[in-house]
Design a protein around this motif. Structure first.
Motif, PDB file in Angstrom:
ATOM      1  N   ARG A  85       0.837  -1.207   0.000  1.00  0.00           N
ATOM      2  CA  ARG A  85       0.000   0.000   0.000  1.00  0.00           C
ATOM      3  C   ARG A  85       0.869   1.253   0.000  1.00  0.00           C
ATOM      4  NH1 ARG A  85      -4.184  -0.597   4.813  1.00  0.00           N
ATOM      5  NH2 ARG A  85      -4.648   1.520   4.113  1.00  0.00           N
ATOM      6  N   ALA A  86       1.974   1.239   0.739  1.00  0.00           N
ATOM      7  CA  ALA A  86       2.861   2.403   0.778  1.00  0.00           C
ATOM      8  C   ALA A  86       3.499   2.652  -0.583  1.00  0.00           C
ATOM      9  CB  ALA A  86       3.943   2.192   1.836  1.00  0.00           C
ATOM     10  N   ALA A  87       3.926   1.584  -1.247  1.00  0.00           N
ATOM     11  CA  ALA A  87       4.546   1.738  -2.572  1.00  0.00           C
ATOM     12  C   ALA A  87       3.558   2.334  -3.571  1.00  0.00           C
ATOM     13  CB  ALA A  87       5.052   0.380  -3.061  1.00  0.00           C
ATOM     14  N   ILE A  88       2.320   1.841  -3.560  1.00  0.00           N
ATOM     15  CA  ILE A  88       1.303   2.353  -4.484  1.00  0.00           C
ATOM     16  C   ILE A  88       0.962   3.803  -4.153  1.00  0.00           C
ATOM     17  CG2 ILE A  88      -1.077   2.082  -5.264  1.00  0.00           C
ATOM     18  CD1 ILE A  88      -0.755  -0.927  -4.732  1.00  0.00           C
ATOM     19  N   ALA A  89       0.764   4.094  -2.865  1.00  0.00           N
ATOM     20  CA  ALA A  89       0.384   5.453  -2.456  1.00  0.00           C
ATOM     21  C   ALA A  89       1.473   6.460  -2.780  1.00  0.00           C
ATOM     22  CB  ALA A  89       0.067   5.470  -0.958  1.00  0.00           C
ATOM     23  N   ASP A  90       2.736   6.108  -2.495  1.00  0.00           N
ATOM     24  CA  ASP A  90       3.823   7.054  -2.759  1.00  0.00           C
ATOM     25  C   ASP A  90       4.038   7.240  -4.257  1.00  0.00           C
ATOM     26  OD1 ASP A  90       6.110   8.671  -1.603  1.00  0.00           O
ATOM     27  OD2 ASP A  90       7.214   7.314  -2.937  1.00  0.00           O
ATOM     28  N   SER A  91       3.859   6.185  -5.034  1.00  0.00           N
ATOM     29  CA  SER A  91       4.011   6.304  -6.489  1.00  0.00           C
ATOM     30  C   SER A  91       2.970   7.257  -7.061  1.00  0.00           C
ATOM     31  CB  SER A  91       3.884   4.924  -7.141  1.00  0.00           C
ATOM     32  OG  SER A  91       4.906   4.053  -6.682  1.00  0.00           O
ATOM     33  N   ILE A  92       1.721   7.132  -6.593  1.00  0.00           N
ATOM     34  CA  ILE A  92       0.667   8.038  -7.059  1.00  0.00           C
ATOM     35  C   ILE A  92       0.944   9.471  -6.594  1.00  0.00           C
ATOM     36  CG2 ILE A  92      -1.794   8.580  -6.878  1.00  0.00           C
ATOM     37  CD1 ILE A  92      -2.342   5.592  -6.677  1.00  0.00           C
ATOM     38  N   ALA A  93       1.398   9.620  -5.344  1.00  0.00           N
ATOM     39  CA  ALA A  93       1.687  10.957  -4.818  1.00  0.00           C
ATOM     40  C   ALA A  93       2.811  11.631  -5.606  1.00  0.00           C
ATOM     41  CB  ALA A  93       2.060  10.859  -3.341  1.00  0.00           C
ATOM     42  N   GLN A  94       3.832  10.875  -5.956  1.00  0.00           N
ATOM     43  CA  GLN A  94       4.935  11.455  -6.729  1.00  0.00           C
ATOM     44  C   GLN A  94       4.475  11.841  -8.132  1.00  0.00           C
ATOM     45  OE1 GLN A  94       8.955  10.024  -6.548  1.00  0.00           O
ATOM     46  NE2 GLN A  94       8.507   8.657  -4.830  1.00  0.00           N
TER      47      GLN A  94
END
Length: 202
Positions: A101-110
């Motif tokens: 979930r962190a990888a997906i969330a940070d990728s979208i945020a970036q």
């Protein structure tokens, strides 16, 4: 403005593809036709056109029913496998879930950050490490193992929830959840741990 719109559109498409991919296994049952030889063997001897139409529609309904039943069985089997994995290996499951979930969330945020020119892999790795260890392993230990022991004398569910929430906000958050975030950031960007502690204190 157009640049931000393009990033938002690509992020929405990526999220939609991610959601669709979670249903690929169960949906595949609808796309797999049964063995044609079995279908032909099940057809009776037919001489009249009306009988042919009736038999064809009946056969199609049977195929659709079998496909639906197969999909339901596959979906139930997948759900049972996932549930058994979470019960048998709760810490591993929590680490995988939180880090993913962190990888997906940070990728979208970036992607949505118009000031970010290129993908920051170090930042993403730091988020994955922090979320997997702290929000995965530590939260599993705290909420499912320590809290039941710490608050086992409380019978009122509302009071129990209030105590757990207050403990989490005033004890866990400042002493357990936040300090590792600065330490992981220091490890990812390779600056002194003392500087990370100073950032946490100030």
């Amino acid at each position: 403005m157009n640049h931000l719109g393009d990033r938002l559109a690509s992020s929405i498409i990526a999220a939609a593809l991610l959601l669709l991919s979670t249903h690929c296994i169960s949906a595949s049952a609808f796309l797999l036709a049964p063995n044609s030889s079995r279908v032909h063997r099940s057809l009776p001897n037919i001489n009249q056109p009306d009988d042919i139409l009736t038999s064809t529609s009946s056969c199609s309904a049977s195929i659709n029913r079998r496909a639906t039943e197969l999909s339901a069985v596959q979906f139930a089997a997948i759900g049972s496998t996932v549930a058994n994995f979470y019960k048998a290996s709760p810490f591993t499951a929590c680490f995988i879930t939180a880090s993913t979930r962190a990888a997906i969330a940070d990728s979208i945020a970036q992607r949505l950050d118009e000031c970010n020119e290129e993908f920051d892999l170090k930042r993403c790795c730091a988020m994955v490490l922090y979320s997997g260890v702290i929000l995965g392993l530590c939260c599993e230990m705290m909420f499912n193992h320590l809290f039941p022991i710490m608050f086992r004398g409380e019978r009122n569910p509302l009071l129990l929830a209030a105590k757990m929430a207050l403990f989490d906000v005033f004890v866990n958050a400042p002493l357990i959840w936040l300090p590792p975030a600065y330490i992981v950031q220091a490890l990812a960007y390779r600056y002194p741990k003392r500087e990370a502690i100073q950032k946490y204190v100030t």
